[in-house]
Design a protein around this motif. Sequence first.
Motif, PDB file in Angstrom:
ATOM      1  N   LYS A   1     -43.101  22.013 -40.978  1.00 37.69           N
ATOM      2  CA  LYS A   1     -43.614  20.719 -40.534  1.00 37.69           C
ATOM      3  C   LYS A   1     -44.217  20.008 -41.725  1.00 37.69           C
ATOM      4  CE  LYS A   1     -47.368  20.753 -38.011  1.00 37.69           C
ATOM      5  NZ  LYS A   1     -48.305  20.833 -36.880  1.00 37.69           N
ATOM      6  N   PHE A   2     -43.935  18.708 -41.859  1.00 43.87           N
ATOM      7  CA  PHE A   2     -44.384  17.946 -43.017  1.00 43.87           C
ATOM      8  C   PHE A   2     -44.677  16.513 -42.583  1.00 43.87           C
ATOM      9  CE2 PHE A   2     -43.515  15.446 -46.888  1.00 43.87           C
ATOM     10  CZ  PHE A   2     -44.376  16.077 -47.765  1.00 43.87           C
ATOM     11  N   HIS A   3     -45.709  15.913 -43.152  1.00 42.70           N
ATOM     12  CA  HIS A   3     -46.029  14.516 -42.874  1.00 42.70           C
ATOM     13  C   HIS A   3     -45.493  13.660 -44.006  1.00 42.70           C
ATOM     14  CE1 HIS A   3     -48.491  14.963 -39.302  1.00 42.70           C
ATOM     15  NE2 HIS A   3     -48.922  16.081 -39.839  1.00 42.70           N
ATOM     16  N   LEU A   4     -44.548  12.826 -43.679  1.00 39.09           N
ATOM     17  CA  LEU A   4     -43.965  11.880 -44.625  1.00 39.09           C
ATOM     18  C   LEU A   4     -44.630  10.544 -44.349  1.00 39.09           C
ATOM     19  CD1 LEU A   4     -41.817  11.583 -46.827  1.00 39.09           C
ATOM     20  CD2 LEU A   4     -40.177  11.006 -45.061  1.00 39.09           C
ATOM     21  N   GLY A   5     -45.749  10.303 -45.027  1.00 33.60           N
ATOM     22  CA  GLY A   5     -46.565   9.145 -44.685  1.00 33.60           C
ATOM     23  C   GLY A   5     -47.217   9.390 -43.342  1.00 33.60           C
ATOM     24  N   SER A   6     -47.052   8.467 -42.416  1.00 33.59           N
ATOM     25  CA  SER A   6     -47.642   8.627 -41.088  1.00 33.59           C
ATOM     26  C   SER A   6     -46.686   9.314 -40.122  1.00 33.59           C
ATOM     27  CB  SER A   6     -48.033   7.259 -40.524  1.00 33.59           C
ATOM     28  OG  SER A   6     -46.876   6.448 -40.391  1.00 33.59           O
ATOM     29  N   ARG A   7     -45.468   9.588 -40.555  1.00 27.02           N
ATOM     30  CA  ARG A   7     -44.445  10.159 -39.684  1.00 27.02           C
ATOM     31  C   ARG A   7     -44.351  11.663 -39.907  1.00 27.02           C
ATOM     32  NH1 ARG A   7     -38.476  10.672 -40.279  1.00 27.02           N
ATOM     33  NH2 ARG A   7     -38.804  10.130 -42.443  1.00 27.02           N
ATOM     34  N   GLN A   8     -44.471  12.428 -38.816  1.00 25.56           N
ATOM     35  CA  GLN A   8     -44.289  13.880 -38.921  1.00 25.56           C
ATOM     36  C   GLN A   8     -42.798  14.188 -38.809  1.00 25.56           C
ATOM     37  OE1 GLN A   8     -46.823  16.668 -36.733  1.00 25.56           O
ATOM     38  NE2 GLN A   8     -44.953  17.583 -36.001  1.00 25.56           N
ATOM     39  N   THR A   9     -42.323  15.023 -39.684  1.00 25.67           N
ATOM     40  CA  THR A   9     -40.911  15.403 -39.679  1.00 25.67           C
ATOM     41  C   THR A   9     -40.812  16.866 -40.077  1.00 25.67           C
ATOM     42  OG1 THR A   9     -38.710  14.791 -40.519  1.00 25.67           O
ATOM     43  CG2 THR A   9     -40.546  14.664 -42.075  1.00 25.67           C
ATOM     44  N   THR A  10     -39.609  17.385 -40.065  1.00 21.75           N
ATOM     45  CA  THR A  10     -39.415  18.751 -40.527  1.00 21.75           C
ATOM     46  C   THR A  10     -39.253  18.735 -42.048  1.00 21.75           C
ATOM     47  OG1 THR A  10     -37.051  18.528 -40.078  1.00 21.75           O
ATOM     48  CG2 THR A  10     -38.395  19.591 -38.378  1.00 21.75           C
ATOM     49  N   THR A  11     -39.687  19.799 -42.674  1.00 18.77           N
ATOM     50  CA  THR A  11     -39.683  19.865 -44.140  1.00 18.77           C
ATOM     51  C   THR A  11     -38.273  19.773 -44.686  1.00 18.77           C
ATOM     52  OG1 THR A  11     -41.593  21.299 -43.927  1.00 18.77           O
ATOM     53  CG2 THR A  11     -40.588  21.166 -46.082  1.00 18.77           C
ATOM     54  N   HIS A  12     -37.332  20.485 -44.054  1.00 18.39           N
ATOM     55  CA  HIS A  12     -35.962  20.462 -44.579  1.00 18.39           C
ATOM     56  C   HIS A  12     -35.355  19.068 -44.477  1.00 18.39           C
ATOM     57  CE1 HIS A  12     -35.212  21.229 -40.272  1.00 18.39           C
ATOM     58  NE2 HIS A  12     -33.988  20.765 -40.470  1.00 18.39           N
TER      59      HIS A  12
END
Length: 157
Positions: free
Chosen positions: A74-85
């Motif tokens: 799990k990773f936060h790309l700015g304000s959006r949470q997404t999967t790391t891959h």
Amino acid sequence: MIMPNLTCQFCGIPFYRPTSAQKFCSRKYSHSTRTKPDQHPPEVFIGRIADRVEFDENGCWIWPGAKIHNGYGKFHLGSRQTTTHRALYELTVEPVPEGLDLDHLCRNRACCNPDHLEPVTRQENLRRGEYSWKHRTHCANGHPLTSENSYVRSDTG
């Protein structure tokens, strides 16, 4: 009349504040510049991921941080949470086309190595998956699956 003494760094509109410490004409702009991924170069996010991954003998880049319920990083790309891959693939290779999923060719859900990922349809991803019925030899209770004790429903396609 009070004259504007500052210019908003987000929208460029002049505004007045008694102190020059504030850089934005509104709190919403202050928050949005901290969290908007397009405000930061991709190298910032790539570096944040690369600093944390662990490398294994199979060439996998293992994400040791937080994971969602099914094992993907799990990773936060700015304000959006997404999967790391997905974040690393989109930042280093290309955006994932609409309607496609990223298939882990290495079968390791914690891996975020872009070389181990391939955009495929959801149906293809499920067909290839290790949890597909096609690959199962035993049921959840450990009993062997054979043609004598199993059947394929006709209404599933």
